[in-house]
Design a protein around this motif. Sequence first.
Motif, PDB file in Angstrom:
ATOM      1  N   SER A  90       1.257  -1.124  -0.503  1.00  0.00           N
ATOM      2  CA  SER A  90       0.196  -0.495   0.148  1.00  0.00           C
ATOM      3  C   SER A  90       0.822   1.449   0.189  1.00  0.00           C
ATOM      4  O   SER A  90       1.898   1.463  -0.025  1.00  0.00           O
ATOM      5  CB  SER A  90      -0.607  -0.033   1.151  1.00  0.00           C
ATOM      6  N   ILE A  91       0.469   2.316  -0.178  1.00  0.00           N
ATOM      7  CA  ILE A  91       0.854   3.689  -1.044  1.00  0.00           C
ATOM      8  C   ILE A  91       1.298   4.007   0.867  1.00  0.00           C
ATOM      9  O   ILE A  91       2.365   4.755   0.617  1.00  0.00           O
ATOM     10  CB  ILE A  91       0.316   4.584  -0.822  1.00  0.00           C
ATOM     11  N   GLY A  92       0.643   3.986   2.025  1.00  0.00           N
ATOM     12  CA  GLY A  92       0.749   4.257   3.257  1.00  0.00           C
ATOM     13  C   GLY A  92       1.909   2.829   3.333  1.00  0.00           C
ATOM     14  O   GLY A  92       3.190   4.149   4.354  1.00  0.00           O
ATOM     15  N   LEU A  93       1.945   2.482   3.449  1.00  0.00           N
ATOM     16  CA  LEU A  93       3.526   1.207   3.654  1.00  0.00           C
ATOM     17  C   LEU A  93       4.726   2.144   3.116  1.00  0.00           C
ATOM     18  O   LEU A  93       5.944   2.089   3.904  1.00  0.00           O
ATOM     19  CB  LEU A  93       3.009   0.253   2.980  1.00  0.00           C
ATOM     20  N   ILE A  94       4.651   2.239   1.776  1.00  0.00           N
ATOM     21  CA  ILE A  94       6.020   2.706   1.050  1.00  0.00           C
ATOM     22  C   ILE A  94       6.282   4.451   1.751  1.00  0.00           C
ATOM     23  O   ILE A  94       7.245   4.558   1.985  1.00  0.00           O
ATOM     24  CB  ILE A  94       5.279   2.970   0.204  1.00  0.00           C
ATOM     25  N   THR A  95       5.039   5.009   2.565  1.00  0.00           N
ATOM     26  CA  THR A  95       4.946   5.982   2.436  1.00  0.00           C
ATOM     27  C   THR A  95       5.919   6.172   4.103  1.00  0.00           C
ATOM     28  O   THR A  95       6.861   6.988   4.812  1.00  0.00           O
ATOM     29  CB  THR A  95       4.011   7.203   3.005  1.00  0.00           C
ATOM     30  N   ASN A  96       5.490   5.573   4.944  1.00  0.00           N
ATOM     31  CA  ASN A  96       6.174   4.594   6.271  1.00  0.00           C
ATOM     32  C   ASN A  96       7.595   4.241   5.837  1.00  0.00           C
ATOM     33  O   ASN A  96       8.517   4.497   6.774  1.00  0.00           O
ATOM     34  CB  ASN A  96       5.549   3.702   7.162  1.00  0.00           C
ATOM     35  N   GLN A  97       8.116   3.744   5.067  1.00  0.00           N
ATOM     36  CA  GLN A  97       9.400   3.306   5.071  1.00  0.00           C
ATOM     37  C   GLN A  97       9.508   4.609   4.348  1.00  0.00           C
ATOM     38  O   GLN A  97      11.783   4.145   4.921  1.00  0.00           O
ATOM     39  CB  GLN A  97       8.581   1.998   3.638  1.00  0.00           C
ATOM     40  N   ILE A  98       9.911   5.204   3.719  1.00  0.00           N
ATOM     41  CA  ILE A  98      10.272   7.036   3.025  1.00  0.00           C
ATOM     42  C   ILE A  98      10.568   6.950   4.310  1.00  0.00           C
ATOM     43  O   ILE A  98      11.782   7.571   4.675  1.00  0.00           O
ATOM     44  CB  ILE A  98       9.986   7.230   1.986  1.00  0.00           C
ATOM     45  N   ILE A  99       9.810   7.584   5.106  1.00  0.00           N
ATOM     46  CA  ILE A  99       9.586   8.546   6.384  1.00  0.00           C
ATOM     47  C   ILE A  99      11.225   7.517   6.820  1.00  0.00           C
ATOM     48  O   ILE A  99      11.942   8.618   7.612  1.00  0.00           O
ATOM     49  CB  ILE A  99       8.157   8.355   6.796  1.00  0.00           C
ATOM     50  N   SER A 100      11.082   6.047   7.365  1.00  0.00           N
ATOM     51  CA  SER A 100      11.878   5.740   8.292  1.00  0.00           C
ATOM     52  C   SER A 100      13.495   6.185   7.356  1.00  0.00           C
ATOM     53  O   SER A 100      14.172   5.966   7.719  1.00  0.00           O
ATOM     54  CB  SER A 100      11.698   4.069   8.597  1.00  0.00           C
ATOM     55  N   GLY A 101      13.028   6.003   5.952  1.00  0.00           N
ATOM     56  CA  GLY A 101      14.389   5.382   5.723  1.00  0.00           C
ATOM     57  C   GLY A 101      14.924   7.444   5.763  1.00  0.00           C
ATOM     58  O   GLY A 101      16.232   7.335   5.633  1.00  0.00           O
ATOM     59  N   ILE A 102      14.478   8.217   5.482  1.00  0.00           N
ATOM     60  CA  ILE A 102      14.707   9.808   5.255  1.00  0.00           C
ATOM     61  C   ILE A 102      15.283   9.591   6.802  1.00  0.00           C
ATOM     62  O   ILE A 102      16.835  10.832   7.563  1.00  0.00           O
ATOM     63  CB  ILE A 102      13.465  10.906   5.174  1.00  0.00           C
ATOM     64  N   THR A 103      15.251   9.270   8.442  1.00  0.00           N
ATOM     65  CA  THR A 103      15.001   9.536   9.645  1.00  0.00           C
ATOM     66  C   THR A 103      16.275   8.741   9.384  1.00  0.00           C
ATOM     67  O   THR A 103      17.001   9.783  10.428  1.00  0.00           O
ATOM     68  CB  THR A 103      14.943   8.557  10.429  1.00  0.00           C
ATOM     69  N   LEU A 104      16.926   7.684   9.076  1.00  0.00           N
ATOM     70  CA  LEU A 104      18.143   6.633   9.230  1.00  0.00           C
ATOM     71  C   LEU A 104      19.457   7.700   8.330  1.00  0.00           C
ATOM     72  O   LEU A 104      20.204   7.848   8.447  1.00  0.00           O
ATOM     73  CB  LEU A 104      17.918   5.458   7.822  1.00  0.00           C
ATOM     74  N   GLY A 105      18.256   8.624   7.071  1.00  0.00           N
ATOM     75  CA  GLY A 105      20.029   8.944   5.965  1.00  0.00           C
ATOM     76  C   GLY A 105      19.825  10.228   6.737  1.00  0.00           C
ATOM     77  O   GLY A 105      20.988  10.537   6.796  1.00  0.00           O
ATOM     78  N   PHE A 106      18.988  11.124   7.979  1.00  0.00           N
ATOM     79  CA  PHE A 106      19.828  12.159   7.925  1.00  0.00           C
ATOM     80  C   PHE A 106      20.856  11.609   9.503  1.00  0.00           C
ATOM     81  O   PHE A 106      22.096  12.289   9.452  1.00  0.00           O
ATOM     82  CB  PHE A 106      18.366  12.629   9.485  1.00  0.00           C
ATOM     83  N   SER A 107      20.505  10.695  10.029  1.00  0.00           N
ATOM     84  CA  SER A 107      21.297   9.684  10.767  1.00  0.00           C
ATOM     85  C   SER A 107      22.860   9.969  10.429  1.00  0.00           C
ATOM     86  O   SER A 107      23.921  10.151  10.970  1.00  0.00           O
ATOM     87  CB  SER A 107      21.215   8.756  11.992  1.00  0.00           C
ATOM     88  N   TYR A 108      22.945   8.681   9.453  1.00  0.00           N
ATOM     89  CA  TYR A 108      23.740   8.756   8.750  1.00  0.00           C
ATOM     90  C   TYR A 108      24.693  10.355   7.884  1.00  0.00           C
ATOM     91  O   TYR A 108      25.645   9.874   7.805  1.00  0.00           O
ATOM     92  CB  TYR A 108      23.414   8.151   7.373  1.00  0.00           C
ATOM     93  N   ALA A 109      23.941  11.313   7.453  1.00  0.00           N
ATOM     94  CA  ALA A 109      24.429  11.975   7.480  1.00  0.00           C
ATOM     95  C   ALA A 109      25.044  12.822   8.050  1.00  0.00           C
ATOM     96  O   ALA A 109      26.363  13.471   8.319  1.00  0.00           O
ATOM     97  CB  ALA A 109      23.093  13.088   7.183  1.00  0.00           C
ATOM     98  N   LEU A 110      24.454  12.701  10.524  1.00  0.00           N
ATOM     99  CA  LEU A 110      25.343  13.394  10.683  1.00  0.00           C
ATOM    100  C   LEU A 110      26.043  12.748  10.407  1.00  0.00           C
ATOM    101  O   LEU A 110      27.639  13.789  11.286  1.00  0.00           O
ATOM    102  CB  LEU A 110      24.283  13.080  11.870  1.00  0.00           C
ATOM    103  N   VAL A 111      26.751  11.206  10.807  1.00  0.00           N
ATOM    104  CA  VAL A 111      27.708  11.015  10.877  1.00  0.00           C
ATOM    105  C   VAL A 111      28.778  11.402   9.726  1.00  0.00           C
ATOM    106  O   VAL A 111      30.272  11.208  10.280  1.00  0.00           O
ATOM    107  CB  VAL A 111      27.498   9.501  10.863  1.00  0.00           C
TER     108      VAL A 111
END
Lengths: 325, 295
Positions: B2-23
């Motif tokens: 579902s689109i909701g699932l994909i959106t959730n995944q993208i949001i968690s990806g962005i969270t992950l991405g920002f923490s990687y970016a900080l490192v």
Amino acid sequence: MQPGFIVCLLFFGLLAIFPLIIRESYILHVGILCMMYSCYTSSWNLVSGFAGIFGLGFQALAGVGGYVSALLVINRGISPWIGIFIGAFCSMIIGAFFSIPSLKMKEMPYIAISSMCLGEVVRLIVANTPEVTRGEMGLSGMQDFPNIGPLSFSGGNRTSYWYLILVFLILYVTIVNHIVKSPLGRAMNAIRDSQSAAASLGVNVTKTKITIYLISSFMMGVIGGFYAHYMQVLTPSSVLGPLTMTLIVAMVLVGGNATIAGPIIGAFALTITTEFLRIFGDYRLVAYGVIIVLSVIFLPQGIWGTLRLKILPYLNKKSEKSITT
Amino acid sequence: MSIGLITNQIISGITLGFSYALVGAGISLIWGTLKMINLAHGELYMLGAYFAWLAITLGRIPVIPSILIGIVCVVIVSLVIQLTTVRPLLKDTKELGTKPYVLTMGLSILLQNSALLIFGERYQNIPYYIDKTYKFFDGKITLAGQRVLIIAASFSVIVALMVVIKYTKIGRAIRATAQDGVYASVMGVNVRLVYATTYVISGLLAAVAGIMLAPIYSVNPWMGTAVQTKGMACCVLGGLGSVEGAILGGLVIGVAESLTVNIIGTQWKDVVAYLILVAMLWLRPTGLLGKKGSV
């Protein structure tokens, strides 16, 4: 005869008679590890030291050799003697992929990080296909090497493995020595000093880099196969994990980068140090870290490099004096 | 899916991405000025998490002071590291080569095992700093408060870093040193001070990342290694030496990882992330935002 050649003969002679005098299995095991790491460091030093390409992830190349050889021996019943060379051939193919980052990029961290990531990819693939490689449960049940004359390899006979790895080490030192003095070695040196200058003088940079990677990864693969049949158990984290590469890099740098003797001295020094540090118990790895940090700060050229730069000229001067007086 | 699932995944990806970016930003900054890869960066991240954990669970200090205590402690540790080990090495800048790599690798072994001895091998947990979940579109899209906090904290720290680098005096000195250390010192820049500052700022970034991510991943002596490898992959993907590049690289890898979890499987997420890096560098060797000719 050159003094270096005499020292080399003495060193290998000592190693050859060592198992005749000392038969304690633990000491022989440490010695075998020392020589095995010497082979690893000599192979990696071809790429990192002589060609100046700081490629990492080479533990994956050795691991591929070991895994392929072990799987062929277990599943197809091939003799380990043939297995380790087929394994090394596969390492060579993977090594061609590992040379990719160094072809387009020149700056050290780009090559280092992308090749480190390639090494991780190999580890993850092996860990994620337990149906073939048994993953983290560990692959075991490889056959011993068939006997050669009086040397029996059954039951992990340390003396026989000692002589086998000694033969490999002598072979590797000879090969590295030959390569460094050959036109290929000169091309590698030119690339290390300046790629653009080397290219403008007619060195085929791409071809040289790929060739050196292929040679080095074949050499890694053979020793990886040796490791598989000697240790009798392979797990992705122990064989393909980045710690092995860390050890190799530390050994080469502590011993002396871009020399033939340096990596071997480093391998012996750090392997024996690690064993001695066992008396510190839990503090062993802390002490290991401290030793590496101190040796980088106080021996920037490595043990062999410092010896060569500081002590040998002094000795030469002394001998000159004694001749003149 | 579902689109909701994909959106959730993208949001968690962005969270992950920002923490990687900080490192990654810290690693990138150090490469820019000191021209070395800091392999002990992940250990500073780990120490940040441990100091915050000590303050929160053992010291029973409220969350915000604990976070500050964690950051200050890591800043002190990184200053000590810089003065005792990195500075002696930087004396002969010409022959730096691979030495910093091995030096920081030794430091990493040292710090990791010291942490193991001091804090033990038990995985420790920190409670969520914000224990709320926001729901949108009839609960199809959920947003954990902790994730919002991670994105907000990473974003503001990175923006602050960029402002410091662009507009302050020390920032100008950092940029000058990054361009040419010798030239900068000729022009009157205190290069040694710049080196020390850069190392400390990078330690601060690592500490913030460690403290923010600690409630999601448990705190343990080995937590730094995996994040550090990812952080390095991100800043190389984006182009080493540029903070913007680290952010872009972090987002690409973070989102790719989260989507892989759903499409192929959790165990393949790192394979996909690393293959993206290798393929991207094959096509564009300077990284996404790197300057031509800088490699």
